[in-house]
Design a protein around this motif. Sequence first.
Motif, mmCIF file in Angstrom:
data_model
loop_
_atom_site.group_PDB
_atom_site.id
_atom_site.type_symbol
_atom_site.label_atom_id
_atom_site.label_comp_id
_atom_site.label_asym_id
_atom_site.label_seq_id
_atom_site.Cartn_x
_atom_site.Cartn_y
_atom_site.Cartn_z
ATOM 1 N N ALA A 48 36.796 46.791 34.361
ATOM 2 C CA ALA A 48 37.457 45.482 34.283
ATOM 3 C C ALA A 48 38.922 45.590 33.855
ATOM 4 C CB ALA A 48 36.707 44.567 33.327
ATOM 5 N N LEU A 62 39.732 38.506 34.549
ATOM 6 C CA LEU A 62 38.338 38.545 34.081
ATOM 7 C C LEU A 62 37.434 37.658 34.932
ATOM 8 C CD1 LEU A 62 38.818 38.639 30.214
ATOM 9 C CD2 LEU A 62 38.019 40.473 31.701
ATOM 10 N N TYR A 65 36.985 39.449 38.214
ATOM 11 C CA TYR A 65 36.155 40.649 38.049
ATOM 12 C C TYR A 65 34.680 40.264 37.924
ATOM 13 C CZ TYR A 65 33.960 44.808 36.340
ATOM 14 O OH TYR A 65 33.091 45.871 36.206
ATOM 15 N N ASN A 66 34.385 39.218 37.179
ATOM 16 C CA ASN A 66 32.991 38.768 37.032
ATOM 17 C C ASN A 66 32.422 38.280 38.359
ATOM 18 O OD1 ASN A 66 32.762 39.401 34.339
ATOM 19 N ND2 ASN A 66 33.485 37.412 33.656
ATOM 20 N N GLN A 67 33.271 37.754 39.214
ATOM 21 C CA GLN A 67 32.836 37.355 40.544
ATOM 22 C C GLN A 67 32.607 38.599 41.418
ATOM 23 O OE1 GLN A 67 35.299 35.189 43.780
ATOM 24 N NE2 GLN A 67 34.793 33.633 42.233
ATOM 25 N N ARG A 69 31.916 41.735 40.317
ATOM 26 C CA ARG A 69 30.794 42.503 39.775
ATOM 27 C C ARG A 69 29.965 41.626 38.836
ATOM 28 N NH1 ARG A 69 30.713 46.528 42.883
ATOM 29 N NH2 ARG A 69 31.968 48.351 42.474
ATOM 30 N N PRO A 70 28.986 40.888 39.364
ATOM 31 C CA PRO A 70 28.137 40.091 38.472
ATOM 32 C C PRO A 70 27.330 40.974 37.507
ATOM 33 C CG PRO A 70 27.486 39.811 40.779
ATOM 34 C CD PRO A 70 28.673 40.709 40.760
ATOM 35 N N THR A 72 27.440 45.142 36.126
ATOM 36 C CA THR A 72 28.148 46.413 36.253
ATOM 37 C C THR A 72 27.187 47.475 36.800
ATOM 38 O OG1 THR A 72 27.671 47.026 33.970
ATOM 39 C CG2 THR A 72 29.773 45.930 34.386
#
Length: 199
Positions: A48, A62, A65-67, A69-70, A72
């Motif tokens: 991230a 952030l 990134y969360n979208q 990689r829901p 890791t």
Amino acid sequence: MSVNYIKNFYEGCGKPPTVIGQFHTLLFGSAQTFFLGMLGFAVYRNEALPFSCDPDKREINLFCYNQFRPVTPQVFWALQLVIILVPGAIFHLYAACKSINQCILQKPIYTVIYILSVLLRISLEVIAFWLQIHLFGFQVKPLYLCDATSIMGKNNIITCMVPEHFEKTIFLIAMYTFTVITMVLCVAEISEIIFRKLC
């Protein structure tokens, strides 16, 4: 818990009842764990931080990134390793409770239970394989288009750069390969058991 119970469980897990099962334990237990532990965390580390979008703002980075990689990959693969080990561990716990010291596959009931544990392992691998494809795909592209409408307040697609995308693609392919090899070994293990019973 008696010392014999612990000893039986340890010996059962250390020496699976089939030759292919022993190879599978070696491949699965050591090579894949080493590969994931040493190389996986080196490739993915804290992914991230270098993930950057335009505009380069922390909250946008952030969010995107969360979208992207829901889940890791390291967490997913570690969870996969643990879940795949459960059917074999349950079988060996069962065998340890029964204090089975001879070849575990001599009795038909133990053979059936062992085959069921291997079939469950195959099913869990297939589910993990499907989830892996669904979550990560087969290739990590250098650019990710993020839909930031919910935080930007308007229809906004943001371009983000994915660091070390080529290394991650190679690692994804390697993890897919491990999953396929594990499934093939499970099918071969069932074949070995059936072949032994027929001969």
